[in-house]
Design a protein around this motif. Structure first.
Motif, PDB file in Angstrom:
ATOM      1  N   ASP A 169       0.840  -1.211   0.000  1.00 28.68           N
ATOM      2  CA  ASP A 169       0.000   0.000   0.000  1.00 28.68           C
ATOM      3  C   ASP A 169       0.871   1.256   0.000  1.00 28.68           C
ATOM      4  N   TYR A 170       2.076   1.130   0.537  1.00 30.40           N
ATOM      5  CA  TYR A 170       3.024   2.248   0.495  1.00 30.40           C
ATOM      6  C   TYR A 170       3.783   2.173  -0.831  1.00 30.40           C
ATOM      7  N   ASN A 171       3.140   2.657  -1.858  1.00 31.57           N
ATOM      8  CA  ASN A 171       3.654   2.446  -3.224  1.00 31.57           C
ATOM      9  C   ASN A 171       4.062   3.736  -3.929  1.00 31.57           C
ATOM     10  N   GLN A 172       4.176   4.830  -3.165  1.00 35.82           N
ATOM     11  CA  GLN A 172       4.604   6.098  -3.741  1.00 35.82           C
ATOM     12  C   GLN A 172       5.939   6.501  -3.105  1.00 35.82           C
ATOM     13  N   SER A 173       6.755   7.202  -3.899  1.00 33.89           N
ATOM     14  CA  SER A 173       8.036   7.637  -3.343  1.00 33.89           C
ATOM     15  C   SER A 173       8.363   9.051  -3.785  1.00 33.89           C
ATOM     16  N   GLN A 174       9.024   9.763  -2.907  1.00 37.64           N
ATOM     17  CA  GLN A 174       9.577  11.076  -3.230  1.00 37.64           C
ATOM     18  C   GLN A 174      10.984  11.136  -2.655  1.00 37.64           C
ATOM     19  N   TRP A 175      11.919  11.508  -3.526  1.00 35.08           N
ATOM     20  CA  TRP A 175      13.330  11.456  -3.170  1.00 35.08           C
ATOM     21  C   TRP A 175      13.947  12.848  -3.134  1.00 35.08           C
ATOM     22  N   TYR A 176      14.792  13.072  -2.177  1.00 42.37           N
ATOM     23  CA  TYR A 176      15.764  14.154  -2.240  1.00 42.37           C
ATOM     24  C   TYR A 176      17.112  13.455  -2.262  1.00 42.37           C
ATOM     25  N   ALA A 177      17.620  13.289  -3.476  1.00 43.64           N
ATOM     26  CA  ALA A 177      18.767  12.411  -3.679  1.00 43.64           C
ATOM     27  C   ALA A 177      19.336  12.678  -5.060  1.00 43.64           C
ATOM     28  N   MET A 178      20.317  11.900  -5.439  1.00 42.48           N
ATOM     29  CA  MET A 178      20.841  11.971  -6.791  1.00 42.48           C
ATOM     30  C   MET A 178      19.877  11.231  -7.723  1.00 42.48           C
ATOM     31  N   GLY A 179      19.563  11.881  -8.836  1.00 40.70           N
ATOM     32  CA  GLY A 179      18.589  11.295  -9.761  1.00 40.70           C
ATOM     33  C   GLY A 179      18.592  12.056 -11.063  1.00 40.70           C
ATOM     34  N   PRO A 180      17.506  12.041 -11.814  1.00 43.05           N
ATOM     35  CA  PRO A 180      16.268  11.339 -11.482  1.00 43.05           C
ATOM     36  C   PRO A 180      16.332   9.832 -11.698  1.00 43.05           C
ATOM     37  N   GLU A 181      17.258   9.357 -12.573  1.00 47.04           N
ATOM     38  CA  GLU A 181      17.308   7.930 -12.854  1.00 47.04           C
ATOM     39  C   GLU A 181      18.250   7.234 -11.883  1.00 47.04           C
ATOM     40  N   GLU A 182      18.168   5.899 -11.870  1.00 43.73           N
ATOM     41  CA  GLU A 182      19.018   5.115 -10.979  1.00 43.73           C
ATOM     42  C   GLU A 182      20.482   5.492 -11.177  1.00 43.73           C
ATOM     43  N   TYR A 227      24.710   4.684  -9.383  1.00 41.29           N
ATOM     44  CA  TYR A 227      25.562   3.852  -8.538  1.00 41.29           C
ATOM     45  C   TYR A 227      26.883   4.586  -8.339  1.00 41.29           C
ATOM     46  N   ILE A 228      27.709   4.107  -7.426  1.00 42.90           N
ATOM     47  CA  ILE A 228      28.909   4.861  -7.085  1.00 42.90           C
ATOM     48  C   ILE A 228      29.848   5.015  -8.280  1.00 42.90           C
ATOM     49  N   ASP A 229      29.784   4.107  -9.264  1.00 39.77           N
ATOM     50  CA  ASP A 229      30.621   4.271 -10.451  1.00 39.77           C
ATOM     51  C   ASP A 229      29.808   4.723 -11.668  1.00 39.77           C
ATOM     52  N   ARG A 230      28.561   5.102 -11.435  1.00 35.80           N
ATOM     53  CA  ARG A 230      27.745   5.624 -12.538  1.00 35.80           C
ATOM     54  C   ARG A 230      26.813   6.706 -12.002  1.00 35.80           C
ATOM     55  N   LYS A 231      27.410   7.761 -11.486  1.00 37.21           N
ATOM     56  CA  LYS A 231      26.594   8.841 -10.918  1.00 37.21           C
ATOM     57  C   LYS A 231      27.019  10.221 -11.409  1.00 37.21           C
ATOM     58  N   CYS A 232      27.971  10.264 -12.361  1.00 37.54           N
ATOM     59  CA  CYS A 232      28.405  11.572 -12.873  1.00 37.54           C
ATOM     60  C   CYS A 232      27.236  12.323 -13.501  1.00 37.54           C
ATOM     61  N   GLY A 233      26.355  11.598 -14.165  1.00 37.80           N
ATOM     62  CA  GLY A 233      25.242  12.238 -14.858  1.00 37.80           C
ATOM     63  C   GLY A 233      24.028  12.486 -13.995  1.00 37.80           C
ATOM     64  N   ALA A 234      24.057  12.024 -12.744  1.00 34.02           N
ATOM     65  CA  ALA A 234      22.921  12.256 -11.846  1.00 34.02           C
ATOM     66  C   ALA A 234      23.031  13.653 -11.235  1.00 34.02           C
ATOM     67  N   ARG A 235      21.902  14.187 -10.836  1.00 32.13           N
ATOM     68  CA  ARG A 235      21.881  15.513 -10.218  1.00 32.13           C
ATOM     69  C   ARG A 235      21.098  15.449  -8.918  1.00 32.13           C
ATOM     70  N   LEU A 236      21.422  16.332  -8.020  1.00 32.32           N
ATOM     71  CA  LEU A 236      20.732  16.387  -6.733  1.00 32.32           C
ATOM     72  C   LEU A 236      19.403  17.112  -6.914  1.00 32.32           C
ATOM     73  N   GLY A 237      18.336  16.467  -6.479  1.00 35.98           N
ATOM     74  CA  GLY A 237      17.040  17.100  -6.614  1.00 35.98           C
ATOM     75  C   GLY A 237      15.959  16.308  -5.927  1.00 35.98           C
ATOM     76  N   VAL A 238      14.756  16.810  -6.047  1.00 34.30           N
ATOM     77  CA  VAL A 238      13.577  16.143  -5.489  1.00 34.30           C
ATOM     78  C   VAL A 238      12.836  15.482  -6.641  1.00 34.30           C
ATOM     79  N   PHE A 239      12.648  14.173  -6.551  1.00 29.07           N
ATOM     80  CA  PHE A 239      12.027  13.404  -7.620  1.00 29.07           C
ATOM     81  C   PHE A 239      10.949  12.499  -7.036  1.00 29.07           C
TER      82      PHE A 239
END
Length: 1016
Positions: free
Chosen positions: A870-883, A885-897
């Motif tokens: 039932d808890y099926n919604q998520s909101q992130w303040y993290a690196m994103g918007p897509e998945e 990893y520590i060796d694949r995060k150069c293209g991620a940005r910090l934001g709310v998603f």
């Protein structure tokens, strides 16, 4: 080669690969009028035969309907097949996927050039057509743009010809046998032939007429072939234009030809009359100052050629788009228009998940736009010539091309990864020279006028030898305006002269650096690198960082662009994307066809987030006072871009601005910016800068972001969850302990050894208790390194732990419950999880791992538990918007998603670890009403987090998505560390050391469980 009686012996005769086939020629279009030519109208001298054909299928030659081509044979009761299209994707036979081995390996003992007599499906095609009135009385030809792998043609019962080479046009003269009114065209297609030994590409083994078929006629004076050379002078400013026209005409001396060169706005730049030389019409002139063509600025001119007969009447009009450019080797560097080029490329198969290699214009448009939007500037046509339209799009949109001939003999020299060329073809066997050279000639003659093609490639993974060296020399002699590529010389340096550049596959960054530090004679490219199978492309930055470190490093081509997966229905009638073996095809290489940055249904994978960022030519580095802009383009300035910058506080935008900037290519500029004074407001800040399109381009709308950069900073002390006022009530029973306060209760079990219940206002947040987790569902790259074998003990440790100690501590306004765990993997390994419950219901979760030397590295160190689905919604303040990893995060940005939980896992072809986010400061897991749990961490010590409907173990044991269980839970995994995903290759390359987790390393991490929007 002229024959009137066809023979099945041709199918395995290396000397017979074309019978009565017309010579290859340029792919230019021609018209009756210049107005039609300039409008790029449908060709008025062409008649499509695409559509429904009558069809009969046979599993082998002996069972085929032999007399079907005869006029008296009635095919009216036959079934129908769509042309273009593959036989196996329309209900006959099954597709088979293999990578390096031949599809008959281990089934039949065959050696080249022999083929199976029992396992060679035959498709018999019949098309009855009316000759259009506009073609009556004229010479008639037929063009088959692509047929796999060999075919015979009859018209009205008369044998017309035979051809091999699946990926270049085969054309025949029908004139002697064409009739007014109805005609019967018969085509017999064989899946396997001598050519099949040369077509051992990493793809689905399919057959049929899979590209366009059309009739065409020509005017009485006709340009059969044209060669356009649009060069630049040594200053790369003046255009040098040479055009050679080969005519077929009985009265050639009376023909007149006129050239008008028009710019992109339609203005006439020059006009010239053609001159005859050695029987051909020649234009050779200076075009004056021109705008050079490049991928950054793909400026095309139109060479408008008018052919007049002896009466001065216009007979034929041609408009050939061309770009002035010079590609050359200069001081041991590959240069475009005088500048060192860096290929930011991909390998691309022609593929559609429903129609295989029979792709459409819409597919190609989607692909070319996706490349441009992703900062990909180059494509290698792996491993065969593509449809003509693809090169036209690359010319128009601006993409560099390595055009690769249809040659791969992988299974003849590499077996299970071992190099064993005892029966390699073509090698030095001159018996194969003509059939191989024919493929090279067919590609060059068709494609030679496309400015986007910079390099001819001698094929792929066919080892080395004199035959391929001869092909390379043919390329150079025929077309000195381009360079020649071939990677296979890596295995036999005696034939190093085959390739103008050092080309390797899947060389690791350290290996590339070793080459570049060895004083080499040739520049370096990786014709294949970053094997993008499943959850991959980790460590790409280690390659792109070489671009500015070594001038002789000139980029590479990721393998590959699109998954080759085919839509199929499961036993319940639901569609899914199938891979090798799903069609009961054996032998097979199973899911090795899933290596794309794009899924087979043309959905973009999260891997592209990293590629787009690391391939961007302009770098943005924002600071609190300036934005530094480094324009690494070779030619293009920033006039068509707008700089947009934003300031965020804790993920919330507080100000924004934009500016017009003027930064020339190969230069740097620092733009001052004014941001609000934030020193009085503590917390985490993020400055993000983007370059967006000022106006719409061919490939994207106005406002599309091409370039991105960000920086973060913290004002004041690091954010911590403050100690709330109030008291907690602690109750210790024989089995359970509880800590409660206003509106909440947390229950811990001594027996289970964990937190077993967390309720806010009566709402339960915990479905299954938190537990240490050391295992992730193996990625394709993990499987390639045999992680299940080498590190499988961590799988067991994740399933079975022993709580050896528990402890309850009470403080003013809080209580802490501590659990210590031991594991059978080693007596030295321990994990302590301490839960500190504060008076407002917040729980601080602190995890300490103590390891031991001598154990395999950890895949992950995490705490995982389940909540209700039932808890099926998520909101992130993290690196994103897509998945990421520590060796694949150069293209991620910090934001709310925000995203639904079931959309967080990435639907890779085989279920595996996916959906992770790094740099997690906060993630809310809620129901649709927004009520649930918030997981938070210190921004200076963020965690990684994964939300999924499935546990790592459920994913581990599913080979397809339809094998996963029905959704009952939201699985929450909070990690202090997870190893990278890797990507140097998928068959043994480890994740780079700095992105691994040594088993002896002590790791501690902390996060907070907080109620989210629970009404009090």
């Amino acid at each position: 080669m002229k024959h009137s009686v066809p023979s099945l012996d041709w199918l395995q005769d290396v000397c017979v690969f074309k019978v009565n086939r017309l010579e290859a020629h340029s792919d230019h279009r021609y018209y009756h009028s210049m107005a039609s030519a300039e409008a790029s109208a449908p060709m008025d001298m062409r008649h499509s035969l695409n559509g429904r054909w009558q069809f009969s299928y046979a599993v082998n030659p002996a069972s085929r309907v032999q007399p079907f081509y005869q006029m008296e044979y009635n095919c009216s009761a036959w079934e129908h097949i769509q042309v273009p299209g593959h036989i196996q994707l329309q209900g006959w036979g099954d597709p088979q996927y293999v990578n390096t081995m031949y599809p008959w390996d281990g089934v039949e003992a065959l050696r080249p050039p022999h083929i199976s007599q029992e396992h060679n499906p035959v498709g018999s095609y019949v098309k009855n057509f009316e000759l259009p009135d506009t073609m009556t009385g004229k010479p008639i030809y037929i063009s088959f743009q692509g047929v796999e792998s060999a075919f015979y043609v009859w018209l009205n019962g008369e044998f017309i010809g035979y051809s091999e080479d699946s990926f270049t046009p085969a054309e025949f003269d029908l004139t002697p046998h064409i009739r007014e009114g109805e005609n019967k065209l018969a085509v017999e297609v064989y899946q396997r032939s001598t050519g099949s030994w040369l077509e051992d590409q990493d793809f689905w083994r399919l057959s049929g007429i899979f590209r366009d078929v059309y009739l065409y006629t020509v005017p009485k004076v006709h340009v059969w072939d044209m060669r356009v050379k649009a060069d630049l002078d040594d200053a790369y400013e003046q255009g040098l234009l040479e055009i050679e026209l080969k005519l077929r005409n009985e009265h050639m001396e009376t023909v007149r030809a006129k050239l008008e060169l028009k710019d992109a706005e339609g203005n006439v730049c020059l006009s010239e009359e053609g001159q005859f030389r050695e029987g051909n019409l020649i234009f050779n002139l200076s075009a004056g100052p021109v705008q050079p063509w490049s991928a950054e600025s793909p400026y095309l001119y139109a060479a408008c050629i008018s052919i007049y007969d002896e009466n001065g009447s216009l007979i034929e009009a041609i408009v050939q788009k061309t770009g002035f450019r010079r590609f050359e080797m200069k001081d041991k560097l590959m240069c475009i228009n005088g500048k060192r080029i860096v290929f930011k490329g991909v390998n691309r198969h022609e593929f559609n998940c429903r129609s295989g290699r029979a792709i459409t214009k819409q597919d190609m448009l989607w692909d070319i736009q996706t490349l441009k939007r992703s900062n990909i500037n180059a494509v290698r046509t792996s491993h065969y010539p593509n449809q003509t339209l693809w090169y036209e799009l690359c010319d128009e949109y601006g993409v560099y091309v390595i055009d690769e001939m249809n040659l791969e003999t992988h299974g003849s020299w590499q077996k299970m990864g071992a190099v064993e060329p005892s029966w390699n073809i073509p090698g030095n066997d001159m018996g194969w020279q003509d059939i191989v050279m024919d493929r090279a000639i067919s590609m060059v003659e068709r494609d030679k006028n496309h400015p986007s093609i910079l390099i001819w490639s001698c094929g792929n993974e066919s080892y080395a030898g004199q035959v391929i060296l001869n092909v390379s020399n043919y390329f150079r002699e025929t077309d000195p305006t381009r360079l020649v590529h071939y990677e296979g010389v890596f295995y036999d340096r005696h034939y190093g002269a085959t390739s103008d550049m050092e080309s390797r596959m899947y060389a690791k960054p350290a290996d590339i650096e070793a080459y570049l530090n060895s004083q080499p004679d040739k520049p370096y490219i990786s014709c294949e690198y970053m094997h993008a199978m499943g959850n991959s492309v980790g460590g790409l930055h280690k390659y792109t960082e070489l671009e500015n470190k070594y001038s002789m490093y000139q980029g590479g081509f990721i393998w590959d662009y699109i998954d080759q997966a085919i839509v199929k229905k499961d036993r319940n009638g639901r569609e899914f994307l199938a891979y090798g073996g799903d069609f009961k095809d054996r032998p097979t290489d199973y899911s090795f066809c899933g290596n794309g940055l794009v899924f087979a249904d043309r959905q973009i994978t999260p891997k592209m987030q990293e590629v787009k960022f690391l391939y961007q030519n302009i770098k943005l580095e924002p600071t609190r006072t300036h934005i530094n802009i480094l324009n690494e383009n070779l030619f293009a300035n920033t006039d068509d871009l707008v700089l947009v910058y934003r300031l965020f506080h804790e993920g919330k935008e507080i100000t924004a601005g934009q500016a017009n900037i003027e930064v020339e290519a190969q230069s740097e500029f620092s733009l001052p910016i004014e941001l609000p004074n934030v020193e009085g407001t503590p917390g985490e800040y993020c400055i993000q800068a983007s370059l967006v399109l000022r106006e719409a381009a061919l490939w994207a709308d106005a406002g599309f972001e091409t370039t991105f950069g960000e920086t973060t900073f913290v004002v004041g002390a690091s954010r911590q969850v403050e100690q709330p006022s109030g008291e907690v009530v602690v109750v210790e029973g024989d089995v359970n302990m509880s800590v409660s306060g206003k509106g909440f209760i947390a229950i811990f079990s001594k027996q289970v050894g964990s937190l077993v219940s967390l309720k806010y206002e009566g709402r339960e947040m915990i479905a299954t208790p938190p537990a240490p987790l050391f295992w992730r569902a193996t990625t394709d790259n993990d499987k390639g390194t045999a992680m299940s074998y080498t590190a499988g003990a961590w799988y067991a440790a994740s399933l079975a732990r022993k709580c050896v100690k528990w402890e309850l501590q009470q403080e003013k306004g809080s209580a802490t419950v501590i659990f210590d765990y031991n594991f059978s993997i080693s007596a030295e390994v321990s994990v302590r999880i301490a839960y500190t419950v504060l008076a407002n219901g917040t729980i601080r979760v602190n995890t300490l791992y103590k390891g031991a030397a001598g154990l395999p590295n950890l895949p992950i160190l995490a705490v995982s538990f389940k909540m209700s689905a039932d808890y099926n919604q998520s909101q992130w303040y993290a690196m994103g918007p897509e998945e990421n990893y520590i060796d694949r995060k150069c293209g991620a940005r910090l934001g709310v998603f925000s995203r639904q939980v079931d959309k967080l896992p990435t639907p890779y072809l085989v279920p595996q670890e996916s959906g992770n986010r790094t740099g997690v400061r906060r993630v809310n897991v809620t129901d649709v009403a927004g009520i649930g749990l918030s997981i938070q961490s210190d921004p200076l010590a963020p965690v990684e987090c994964n939300l999924s409907p499935y546990t790592a173990f459920e994913l581990e044991h599913a080979d397809h998505a339809f094998e996963l269980p029905e959704v009952h839970y939201t699985v929450v995994t909070v990690a202090g560390k997870q190893m990278g995903v890797g990507g140097d290759d998928s068959w043994g390359a480890p994740v780079h050391e700095e992105y691994q987790i040594p088993s002896h390393q002590e790791i501690q991490f902390e996060f907070f469980l907080i109620s989210h929007n629970v009404p009090s």
